[in-house]
Scaffold this motif. Structure first.
Motif, PDB file in Angstrom:
ATOM      1  N   GLY A   8       2.526  -2.417  -0.053  1.00  0.00           N
ATOM      2  CA  GLY A   8       1.802  -1.280   0.479  1.00  0.00           C
ATOM      3  C   GLY A   8       1.304  -1.638   1.862  1.00  0.00           C
ATOM      4  N   PRO A   9       0.590  -0.735   2.516  1.00  0.00           N
ATOM      5  CA  PRO A   9       0.104  -1.020   3.871  1.00  0.00           C
ATOM      6  C   PRO A   9      -0.737  -2.287   3.973  1.00  0.00           C
ATOM      7  N   SER A  10      -1.595  -2.541   2.989  1.00  0.00           N
ATOM      8  CA  SER A  10      -2.448  -3.740   3.038  1.00  0.00           C
ATOM      9  C   SER A  10      -1.616  -5.010   2.983  1.00  0.00           C
ATOM     10  N   GLN A  11      -0.675  -5.049   2.045  1.00  0.00           N
ATOM     11  CA  GLN A  11       0.168  -6.230   1.905  1.00  0.00           C
ATOM     12  C   GLN A  11       1.104  -6.397   3.099  1.00  0.00           C
ATOM     13  N   LEU A  12       1.576  -5.272   3.635  1.00  0.00           N
ATOM     14  CA  LEU A  12       2.424  -5.337   4.828  1.00  0.00           C
ATOM     15  C   LEU A  12       1.637  -5.921   5.994  1.00  0.00           C
ATOM     16  N   ALA A  13       0.399  -5.499   6.137  1.00  0.00           N
ATOM     17  CA  ALA A  13      -0.452  -6.019   7.215  1.00  0.00           C
ATOM     18  C   ALA A  13      -0.599  -7.531   7.106  1.00  0.00           C
ATOM     19  N   VAL A  14      -0.828  -8.014   5.902  1.00  0.00           N
ATOM     20  CA  VAL A  14      -0.951  -9.461   5.694  1.00  0.00           C
ATOM     21  C   VAL A  14       0.359 -10.152   6.076  1.00  0.00           C
TER      22      VAL A  14
ATOM     23  N   GLY B 137       0.654 -10.148   9.782  1.00  0.00           N
ATOM     24  CA  GLY B 137      -0.442 -10.758  10.523  1.00  0.00           C
ATOM     25  C   GLY B 137      -1.142  -9.772  11.449  1.00  0.00           C
ATOM     26  N   VAL B 138      -1.261  -8.520  11.002  1.00  0.00           N
ATOM     27  CA  VAL B 138      -1.916  -7.487  11.797  1.00  0.00           C
ATOM     28  C   VAL B 138      -3.008  -6.816  10.955  1.00  0.00           C
ATOM     29  N   GLN B 139      -3.841  -6.035  11.599  1.00  0.00           N
ATOM     30  CA  GLN B 139      -4.845  -5.259  10.878  1.00  0.00           C
ATOM     31  C   GLN B 139      -4.156  -4.189  10.035  1.00  0.00           C
ATOM     32  N   GLU B 140      -4.793  -3.798   8.942  1.00  0.00           N
ATOM     33  CA  GLU B 140      -4.215  -2.774   8.079  1.00  0.00           C
ATOM     34  C   GLU B 140      -4.015  -1.455   8.822  1.00  0.00           C
ATOM     35  N   THR B 141      -4.925  -1.127   9.733  1.00  0.00           N
ATOM     36  CA  THR B 141      -4.771   0.127  10.483  1.00  0.00           C
ATOM     37  C   THR B 141      -3.479   0.114  11.298  1.00  0.00           C
TER      38      THR B 141
ATOM     39  N   ARG C  75      -0.580   0.695   8.937  1.00  0.00           N
ATOM     40  CA  ARG C  75      -0.529   2.115   8.563  1.00  0.00           C
ATOM     41  C   ARG C  75       0.083   2.955   9.687  1.00  0.00           C
ATOM     42  N   ARG C  76      -0.282   2.635  10.931  1.00  0.00           N
ATOM     43  CA  ARG C  76       0.308   3.374  12.061  1.00  0.00           C
ATOM     44  C   ARG C  76       1.801   3.106  12.160  1.00  0.00           C
ATOM     45  N   MET C  77       2.204   1.875  11.908  1.00  0.00           N
ATOM     46  CA  MET C  77       3.628   1.545  11.971  1.00  0.00           C
ATOM     47  C   MET C  77       4.412   2.323  10.914  1.00  0.00           C
ATOM     48  N   LEU C  78       3.795   2.532   9.766  1.00  0.00           N
ATOM     49  CA  LEU C  78       4.454   3.262   8.681  1.00  0.00           C
ATOM     50  C   LEU C  78       4.362   4.775   8.836  1.00  0.00           C
ATOM     51  N   HIS C  79       3.423   5.237   9.654  1.00  0.00           N
ATOM     52  CA  HIS C  79       3.250   6.694   9.803  1.00  0.00           C
ATOM     53  C   HIS C  79       4.406   7.254  10.634  1.00  0.00           C
TER      54      HIS C  79
END
Length: 145
Positions: A96-102, A105-109, A112-116
């Motif tokens: 999900g967005p949280s795990q993708l962020a980890v 190595g980026v912030q969750e926001t 989320r923008r990358m996936l939007h």
């Protein structure tokens, strides 16, 4: 996700008023039309992008295109292809967005923008994200339909 290609066949039929209606067999929710074939195919690109964006926003699978079998094909823009590919790669990896962020190595926001599908993420960022998921973008240029 194996090799993905986002070139969708469409069916163009005239309705009772002579309007050309475009349908995508792989995306039954995608429907558009116009008075001429050229306009219908131009509208089909926008329609396809909207259908893909809706699937990404709803977190539904993006279907692989079926074989064209002589039907005209429509491709979304490069940014939408990259967004759909990232969405599918993350989904296939169970991220999900949280795990993708980890993973990135980026912030969750930012994830989320990358996936939007409507956020104007730079293509280089999407390439890096896809690379982190073991994917790459390959660009090809073909004659227009």
């Amino acid at each position: 996700m194996a090799k993905a290609r986002y070139l969708y066949p469409c069916e163009i039929e005239a309705d009772e008023d002579g309007w050309l209606v475009v349908r995508f067999p792989d995306l039954p929710e995608a429907l558009t039309g116009a008075p001429s074939r050229a306009e219908a195919l131009a509208e089909a690109v926008d329609c396809l992008e909207e259908a893909l964006a809706a699937r990404i926003l709803d977190r539904r699978a993006v279907p692989a295109p079926s074989a064209a079998k002589g039907r005209p094909t429509v491709a979304p823009g490069a940014l939408m292809v990259a967004k759909a590919a990232l969405f599918e790669a993350a989904r296939d990896a169970g991220l999900g967005p949280s795990q993708l962020a980890v993973r990135l190595g980026v912030q969750e926001t930012e994830a989320r923008r990358m996936l939007h599908p409507r956020h104007a993420t730079k293509i280089g960022r999407l390439e890096a994200a896809l690379a982190a998921l073991g994917k790459r973008i390959v660009v090809s240029v073909e004659p227009a339909a």
